[in-house]
Design an enzyme around this catalytic site. Structure first.
Site, PDB file in Angstrom:
ATOM      1  N   CYS A 185      56.431  20.163   5.375  1.00 58.70           N
ATOM      2  CA  CYS A 185      57.563  19.666   5.157  1.00 58.70           C
ATOM      3  C   CYS A 185      57.217  17.966   5.189  1.00 58.70           C
ATOM      4  O   CYS A 185      56.237  17.555   5.381  1.00 58.70           O
ATOM      5  CB  CYS A 185      58.698  19.909   4.799  1.00 58.70           C
ATOM      6  SG  CYS A 185      59.825  19.085   4.073  1.00 58.70           S
ATOM      7  N   HIS A 190      58.865  25.321   3.222  1.00 60.83           N
ATOM      8  CA  HIS A 190      59.131  26.008   4.557  1.00 60.83           C
ATOM      9  C   HIS A 190      58.729  27.276   4.438  1.00 60.83           C
ATOM     10  O   HIS A 190      59.740  28.239   4.332  1.00 60.83           O
ATOM     11  CB  HIS A 190      60.638  25.508   5.119  1.00 60.83           C
ATOM     12  CG  HIS A 190      60.934  23.901   5.029  1.00 60.83           C
ATOM     13  ND1 HIS A 190      60.751  23.728   6.006  1.00 60.83           N
ATOM     14  CD2 HIS A 190      61.789  23.270   4.021  1.00 60.83           C
ATOM     15  CE1 HIS A 190      61.366  22.486   6.506  1.00 60.83           C
ATOM     16  NE2 HIS A 190      62.204  22.320   5.367  1.00 60.83           N
ATOM     17  N   GLU A 215      57.825  29.607   6.753  1.00 63.88           N
ATOM     18  CA  GLU A 215      58.828  29.963   7.930  1.00 63.88           C
ATOM     19  C   GLU A 215      59.742  30.988   8.030  1.00 63.88           C
ATOM     20  O   GLU A 215      60.072  31.883   7.826  1.00 63.88           O
ATOM     21  CB  GLU A 215      59.150  29.164   9.046  1.00 63.88           C
ATOM     22  CG  GLU A 215      60.258  28.130   8.701  1.00 63.88           C
ATOM     23  CD  GLU A 215      59.821  26.780   8.093  1.00 63.88           C
ATOM     24  OE1 GLU A 215      58.811  26.683   6.947  1.00 63.88           O
ATOM     25  OE2 GLU A 215      60.505  25.874   8.345  1.00 63.88           O
TER      26      GLU A 215
HETATM   27  N1  GLN Z   1      62.337  14.078   5.668  1.00 65.63           N
HETATM   28  C1  GLN Z   1      61.819  14.261   4.784  1.00 65.63           C
HETATM   29  C2  GLN Z   1      62.173  14.740   4.217  1.00 65.63           C
HETATM   30  O1  GLN Z   1      63.498  14.568   3.278  1.00 65.63           O
HETATM   31  C3  GLN Z   1      61.374  15.693   4.905  1.00 65.63           C
HETATM   32  C4  GLN Z   1      62.419  16.692   5.807  1.00 65.63           C
HETATM   33  C5  GLN Z   1      61.995  18.015   6.092  1.00 65.63           C
HETATM   34  O2  GLN Z   1      60.683  17.801   6.736  1.00 65.63           O
HETATM   35  N2  GLN Z   1      62.636  19.364   5.722  1.00 65.63           N
HETATM   36  O3  GLN Z   1      61.538  14.468   2.832  1.00 65.63           O
END
Ligand code: GLN
Length: 556
Positions: free
Chosen positions: A391, A517, A519
């Site tokens: 992400c 994500h 994970e």
């Molecule tokens: N802050 C970034 C966004 O909002 C990444 C978010 C995250 O890593 N979950 O896109």
């Protein structure tokens, strides 16, 4: 009536409460019981009721509350749901977690709609009814057992309506359909050389004062609870001796189901809830195989997690578990080193990332430490060091390519530099060209199309995948071709082609980022492919083999 129709199955409910202290591992104990019941061919689901007032943990600081676990349907939930999914191997949903805030929101919405027909709205019966309805709804789809964990400990002020609701619940659905399990601590006092049962007594007294007599007491302890001690607890707390279960600290969390099974927990509850044991023989072979793999995971691999919340490793709980799962697969012992992102530039000056076999840059919000993460992505790129970006991790990798390879000086995400000349990561415009100012997150599962033959497609061994998301910003489509010309491969995208979902760097052993994500969907005996391949590549490095010879997909 059709004589052959099976009678509707009666769902059973097991309520887990905790006493004495928080952090005793109530979630893990409940999850382990879920695994045992599932291994007896029962359909199990789980739920966490959290007495705090936030509507969900989505807005809570990871420093305080740990990871926000995202369900398939986009629920932002308590990290215990991650344990539940990993242990019972079922995907849960938004309704699998409810807080005081959520319960009150719906009670207040009903009150405003006039649903209570002018009555005075009170904690009992209106709030308790709302809690009970929530629990009852989980018993659909032929679920045999619903395990409900009540967050917090029995003495808390906020927990009272929940205890009252679960007390009434047994009356509503019948005694034989509900079991109460209470988890306590039996501390060992060094100076007197004794294990003490008094805290357990007090905690059970507290629970009884709310009208709940526990059926089973699970005692957490750093050493086995002797039969003498069990009979003392049995007498004091008025539960049969076989219902006093010793849950001694285990080497790995994945051993807990076996420990509890040895103690007879699942068999006792089966009988209590009137299941025919002969209909539900246990088959723990799969789980025992897993524990065997855990024990055999000895090849050391050092993974650096470059994060912001490194003082509370629970903030990255699913990332750590996913790395471990990958380790089990490869027989590798994952040694995690927490690296505060802001310290990376200093570390690099001192050659401090040299000893790592692989890096993970996990998700995050806010600017702090971002330049350190970009520097770590650059270091991994230049040194053939395996890196998985999750992400925010993908976003910093894109920024690094933009600055270093595409000549876009000062490139950044608009999240960190609203006036950047090159917003390579940005909020997206909708179909009408309107930029979402950040009110909504992309949450839950989205599918992606992978580029055939890419490292990512080889790892997944398929070309259409679905992964969970939690973010606002995206790779800016206006820069995509510049980035690709500079050597970045956008190896996965949304089905409409607008959003970049995966990136990689051809020729690098493993420099892969995903906007998702992954994970959250890794399972102990089914590691997520991206983690599996990361650890495969890291092992090659750890063991001094030539990274250029790795054929991704063929590892492990
Ligand atoms: N802050 C970034 C966004 O909002 C990444 C978010 C995250 O890593 N979950 O896109």
């Amino acid at each position: 009536m059709d004589a052959h129709r099976r009678p509707a199955r009666q769902t059973k409910f097991i309520f887990f409460t905790g006493g004495v202290s928080s952090s005793l591992g109530k979630g893990l104990t409940a999850s382990s019981l879920g695994r045992l019941l599932k291994s007896r061919e029962l359909k199990v689901t789980m739920c966490k009721l959290d007495p705090y007032i936030n509507v969900d943990p989505g807005t809570m600081n990871p420093f305080e509350h740990g990871e926000v676990f995202v369900t398939e349907d986009g629920g932002e939930t308590d990290l215990d749901l991650g344990h539940y999914e990993r242990f019972i191997d079922e995907n849960l949903h938004v309704g699998s977690n409810a807080t005081t805030g959520r319960i009150y929101s719906s009670v207040i919405a009903k009150e405003r709609r006039g649903d209570y027909l002018g009555k005075t709205v009170q904690v009992i019966p209106h709030v308790t009814d709302e809690i009970k309805n929530h629990i009852r709804k989980l018993g659909v789809d032929e679920v045999d057992v619903v395990i409900v964990e009540i967050g917090g400990t029995v003495g808390d002020i906020e927990i009272v309506p929940f205890l009252e609701a679960i007390r009434q619940f047994r009356r509503d659905v019948g005694r034989e359909n509900v079991a109460y399990v209470h988890l306590t601590l039996v501390p060992y006092l060094g100076p007197s050389g004794e294990q003490k049962t008094k805290p357990t007594q007090h905690s059970v007294t507290e629970l009884r004062s709310r009208g709940i007599q526990p059926d089973v007491i699970v005692c957490r302890s750093d050493r086995l609870i002797s039969d003498d001690l069990k009979s003392k607890i049995s007498l004091q707390c008025d539960v049969p001796i076989e219902a006093v279960v010793s849950a001694v600290d285990a080497d790995s969390i994945y051993e807990i189901p076996l420990v509890l099974h040895e103690e007879g927990l699942d068999r006792y509850l089966l009988r209590l809830l009137r299941f025919e044991e002969a209909d539900h023989p246990i088959d723990l072979r799969r789980w025992e195989r897993l524990v065997g793999q855990v024990d055999a995971a000895v090849r050391p691999v050092r993974i650096g997690i470059i994060g912001k919340y490194v003082d509370l490793p629970d903030a990255y709980l699913s990332v750590v578990e996913a790395l471990r799962h990958a380790g089990f697969h490869h027989g590798a012992r994952i040694e995690i080193e927490w690296v505060q992102a802001a310290t990376v530039p200093d570390l690099l000056e001192r050659d401090g990332l040299r000893s790592f076999d692989g890096l993970v840059i996990p998700g995050g919000f806010g600017e702090r430490g971002v330049e350190g993460k970009i520097a770590a992505a650059r270091h991994a790129r230049l040194n053939e060091l395996p890196l998985l970006g999750l992400c925010l991790g993908l976003q910093v990798m894109v920024i690094e390519v933009a600055r270093s390879l595409a000549g876009l000086d000062g490139a950044n995400s608009r999240e960190f530099d609203p006036t950047t000349l090159h917003p390579v990561i940005d909020l997206m415009e909708d179909q009408n060209g309107v930029v979402d100012k950040g009110g909504t997150m992309r949450l839950g599962s989205y599918s992606a199309q992978l580029v055939p033959g890419s490292q990512v497609a080889l790892a997944y061994a398929t070309e259409v995948v679905s992964e969970r998301h939690r973010h606002r910003y995206e790779v800016n489509p206006r820069y995509r071709s510049k980035l690709e010309d500079a050597g970045l491969s956008c190896s996965g995208q949304s089905p409409d082609g607008r959003l970049v979902e995966f990136i990689e760097l051809p020729g690098h052993p493993y420099w892969i980022g995903t906007q998702a994500h992954p994970e959250f969907t890794s399972r102990p005996d089914r590691p997520h492919p991206l983690f599996r391949e990361l650890i495969g590549a890291a092992l090659v490095r750890a063991e001094g083999r030539d990274p250029r010879l790795i054929d991704i997909g063929a590892i492990g």
